[in-house]
Design a protein around this motif. Structure first.
Motif, PDB file in Angstrom:
ATOM      1  N   ALA A  85       0.918  -1.181   0.021  1.00 58.07           N
ATOM      2  CA  ALA A  85      -0.036   0.134   0.077  1.00 58.07           C
ATOM      3  C   ALA A  85       0.923   1.365  -0.107  1.00 58.07           C
ATOM      4  O   ALA A  85       0.334   2.188  -0.629  1.00 58.07           O
ATOM      5  CB  ALA A  85      -0.817  -0.059   1.132  1.00 58.07           C
ATOM      6  N   TYR A  86       2.015   1.263   0.843  1.00 59.88           N
ATOM      7  CA  TYR A  86       2.806   2.228   0.907  1.00 59.88           C
ATOM      8  C   TYR A  86       3.500   2.594  -0.605  1.00 59.88           C
ATOM      9  O   TYR A  86       3.506   3.890  -0.983  1.00 59.88           O
ATOM     10  CB  TYR A  86       3.938   2.153   1.811  1.00 59.88           C
ATOM     11  N   THR A  89       1.089   3.933  -3.119  1.00 59.08           N
ATOM     12  CA  THR A  89       0.655   5.234  -2.636  1.00 59.08           C
ATOM     13  C   THR A  89       1.931   6.281  -3.098  1.00 59.08           C
ATOM     14  O   THR A  89       1.752   7.426  -3.550  1.00 59.08           O
ATOM     15  CB  THR A  89       0.141   5.752  -1.431  1.00 59.08           C
ATOM     16  N   VAL A  90       3.430   5.887  -2.606  1.00 58.72           N
ATOM     17  CA  VAL A  90       4.159   6.658  -2.910  1.00 58.72           C
ATOM     18  C   VAL A  90       5.023   6.163  -4.107  1.00 58.72           C
ATOM     19  O   VAL A  90       5.908   5.356  -4.226  1.00 58.72           O
ATOM     20  CB  VAL A  90       5.374   6.695  -1.686  1.00 58.72           C
ATOM     21  N   ASP A  91       4.974   7.053  -5.362  1.00 60.52           N
ATOM     22  CA  ASP A  91       5.406   6.580  -6.509  1.00 60.52           C
ATOM     23  C   ASP A  91       7.061   6.483  -6.573  1.00 60.52           C
ATOM     24  O   ASP A  91       7.692   7.295  -6.363  1.00 60.52           O
ATOM     25  CB  ASP A  91       5.020   7.425  -7.488  1.00 60.52           C
ATOM     26  N   HIS A 121       4.906  -1.140  -7.764  1.00 58.18           N
ATOM     27  CA  HIS A 121       4.013   0.179  -7.915  1.00 58.18           C
ATOM     28  C   HIS A 121       2.983  -0.233  -9.135  1.00 58.18           C
ATOM     29  O   HIS A 121       1.932  -0.045  -8.833  1.00 58.18           O
ATOM     30  CB  HIS A 121       4.740   1.326  -8.030  1.00 58.18           C
ATOM     31  N   HIS A 125      -1.172  -1.319  -9.266  1.00 56.90           N
ATOM     32  CA  HIS A 125      -1.940  -0.534 -10.006  1.00 56.90           C
ATOM     33  C   HIS A 125      -2.441  -1.243 -11.303  1.00 56.90           C
ATOM     34  O   HIS A 125      -3.358  -0.781 -11.999  1.00 56.90           O
ATOM     35  CB  HIS A 125      -1.422   0.749 -10.739  1.00 56.90           C
TER      36      HIS A 125
END
Length: 195
Positions: A85-86, A89-91, A121, A125
């Motif tokens: 999740a981190y 969220t942080v690309d 990442h 997505h």
């Protein structure tokens, strides 16, 4: 005839502690037992000789509850989900959020883990193609983790331990595959495997 008396045999000390001597129970409790009763009991100490509250060795304790058995797999899943999740969220494609691989920074060579964060990442997505392009080994690792985790959860529910024993040859095969992956992704014809 020899007038010397025959030698007396040496005294043999008794086996075990004296009667009434406290003995530590292997299960952790202190109890008292009579060595004579213990010697007469086939298969070990007589449970009647232990003091109240002591547990004789060899008797299993109560089985853990189903909630306790699945606690470890669920905790690991929660940790992995939080990490994903981190990263989702942080690309990692934007500089400054994550440290740079030291091998890449000082030598310009991609290690087997380079592109792993970008792969995670993209995977989060739903862009599997980009995830494979960033680090194909990482995507395979996600799949392997998922299979092992499901097996672990099923065995935990059944109350059976998870044991994964790979022969030594398999470790060599996996290590060799990582080396080949690392070499190929650093060569011009393997640029598709580079992040």
């Amino acid at each position: 005839m020899d007038p010397t008396p025959a030698p007396t045999p040496p005294a043999v000390p008794p086996v075990g502690p004296p009667p009434g001597h406290p003995v530590m129970d292997p299960a952790g409790g202190a109890g008292t037992r009579d060595p004579m009763t213990q010697a007469q009991a086939p298969g070990g100490p007589d449970p009647r000789t232990w003091s109240a509250g002591a547990v004789p060795a060899g008797r299993p304790g109560p089985a853990p509850s189903p909630a306790r058995r699945v606690a470890a797999p669920l905790a690991v899943l929660a940790g992995v989900a939080a990490a994903f999740a981190y990263v989702g969220t942080v690309d990692p494609n934007e500089p400054g959020h994550y440290p740079v691989c030291p091998l890449l920074r000082f030598t310009g060579i991609y290690c087997p883990g380079c592109g792993g964060l970008r792969s995670a990442h993209a995977f989060i997505h739903g862009d599997i193609g980009t995830a494979l392009g960033a680090n194909a080994v990482a995507v395979v690792g996600y799949a392997v983790f998922a299979v092992v985790w499901v097996m672990w959860l099923i065995r935990a529910v059944q109350g059976r331990p998870l044991r994964i024993g790979l022969p030594t040859g398999w470790w060599w095969v996996m290590g060799g595959a990582l080396v080949i992956f690392s070499v190929v992704r650093n060569l011009p014809f393997g640029s598709a495997l580079a992040p």
